[in-house]
Design an enzyme around this catalytic site. Structure first.
Site, short mmCIF file in Angstrom:
data_model
loop_
_atom_site.label_atom_id
_atom_site.label_comp_id
_atom_site.label_asym_id
_atom_site.label_seq_id
_atom_site.Cartn_x
_atom_site.Cartn_y
_atom_site.Cartn_z
N GLN A 86 33.33 36.34 41.48
CA GLN A 86 34.57 35.90 40.04
C GLN A 86 35.02 34.56 40.77
O GLN A 86 35.54 34.30 40.05
CB GLN A 86 36.16 36.71 40.64
CG GLN A 86 35.51 38.31 41.02
CD GLN A 86 37.15 39.29 42.20
OE1 GLN A 86 36.69 39.35 42.84
NE2 GLN A 86 37.72 39.23 40.81
N HIS A 104 33.55 35.45 35.84
CA HIS A 104 34.60 34.57 35.05
C HIS A 104 33.77 33.43 35.06
O HIS A 104 34.49 32.25 34.30
CB HIS A 104 35.30 34.77 36.01
CG HIS A 104 36.12 35.72 36.08
ND1 HIS A 104 37.06 36.18 37.61
CD2 HIS A 104 36.32 36.81 35.57
CE1 HIS A 104 37.53 37.09 37.26
NE2 HIS A 104 37.11 37.77 36.36
N GLY A 177 36.80 38.29 50.58
CA GLY A 177 37.78 37.14 50.16
C GLY A 177 38.47 37.27 48.46
O GLY A 177 38.96 36.06 47.82
N ASN A 203 38.72 40.39 54.88
CA ASN A 203 39.57 39.50 54.35
C ASN A 203 40.96 39.68 55.54
O ASN A 203 40.82 40.29 55.74
CB ASN A 203 40.01 40.33 53.22
CG ASN A 203 41.28 38.81 51.50
OD1 ASN A 203 42.30 38.66 52.42
ND2 ASN A 203 41.13 39.25 50.81
#
Length: 237
Positions: A86, A104, A177, A203
C-alpha cells in the site's frame, strides 16, 4: 513455498518515512489530507498538491530500506515471494525485492492528468519544502501529476489483479505494518484466511486483523522479519 507479503505504512515508518497522516511539513499542516490527495484538491490548487508530493518524492529518496525490507528481499533465496504494498515509496525495490505490486501508485512515477501519458521528463528541484510549485506541463497542455491513487479513485487494475492472484496462490501471507482498515487491500488477508492460508500479522499494535490472523506478532518489521521464516515452524506448533 509461496509467500505473499502485504505491507503498509508501518514498515516504511521504520526507515523514517512519515505515515500518511503525519506526512505534512509545517507548511501544509493546516490542510486536510483530502485537500492534498484528491482530484478535487488537485483541480482546485494543483500547485499546492504538486508541492506536497514533490517534497514527499525527495524525502523518500533520501531514506534507506530497513532490516524489514531487506529481510523480505532475502526470503527470495528460500521461497517464491510476492510483495503487495500500500506504500508509494520504492524501498522494497531498493532492498532487492523483484516482484512488487503497488496498489496505491508510486511517488516515482508521473503521468499527464489529461492524456494519461507517462511522464519521464525533469522534475523541479526542491532544496527546501515549498507550499506551492508549478507542475510540469505535458505536450498536450495537461498538467503532470503524481501517479498516486487519490481519494475517490479506483485502484489500478493490473496491480490489484496481481495482488489477488498472489493471495490466492500463497502458502503463507505476511501482513506487516498495515492498519488493516483501508479497503480493498484490507480484504486480502480475509481472502487468504477463507482459503485456509496461514496469515501472519506483524504489527506493534493490535488491528482489526489481529483476532482472525493465524499468528499475530507484536513487534516491528525490523525486529520480527529477519528471522520470521526460521521461526515460522515453531510458531505454528
Amino acid at each position: 513455498m509461496r509467500v505473499t507479503v502485504l505491507s503498509g505504512a508501518g514498515i516504511s515508518a521504520e526507515s523514517g518515512v512519515p505515515t500518511f497522516r503525519d506526512d505534512k511539513n509545517g507548511l501544509w499542516a493546516r490542510f486536510d489530507p483530502y485537500e492534498l490527495s484528491s482530484t478535487q484538491g488537485w483541480h482546485k490548487n494543483p500547485e499546492r498538491v504538486w508541492g506536497w508530493y514533490l517534497w514527499r518524492h525527495y524525502l523518500v529518496a533520501d531514506v534507506e530500506p530497513n532490516a524489514g525490507h531487506r529481510a523480505i528481499a532475502a526470503w527470495q533465496d528460500h521461497a517464491e515471494v510476492t510483495v503487495v504494498t500500500q506504500n508509494v515509496d520504492d524501498l522494497h525495490e531498493r532492498a532487492g525485492s523483484t516482484a512488487v505490486h503497488h496498489l496505491h501508485g508510486s511517488l516515482f512515477e508521473f503521468r499527464c492528468d489529461r492524456c494519461d501519458m507517462d511522464y519521464t521528463g525533469p522534475l523541479p528541484r526542491m532544496a527546501e519544502p515549498a507550499l506551492e510549485v508549478e507542475p510540469p506541463v505535458c505536450h498536450c497542455g495537461g498538467l503532470i501529476r503524481p501517479d498516486i491513487v487519490w481519494f475517490g479513485e479506483a485502484l489500478p487494475d493490473e496491480p490489484w489483479q496481481r495482488a489477488v492472484e498472489a493471495t490466492q496462490s500463497a502458502d503463507v501471507m505476511v501482513v506487516v505494518g498495515t492498519s488493516a482498515i483501508v479497503y480493498p487491500a484490507a480484504g486480502l488477508p480475509d481472502l487468504a484466511l477463507s482459503r485456509g492460508t496461514i496469515v501472519v500479522e506483524v504489527n506493534p499494535e493490535p488491528t482489526p486483523l489481529t483476532r482472525s490472523a493465524t499468528i499475530s506478532i507484536r513487534e516491528g518489521a525490523s525486529q520480527a522479519l529477519p528471522e520470521l521464516l526460521q521461526r515460522l515452524p515453531a510458531l505454528l506448533k
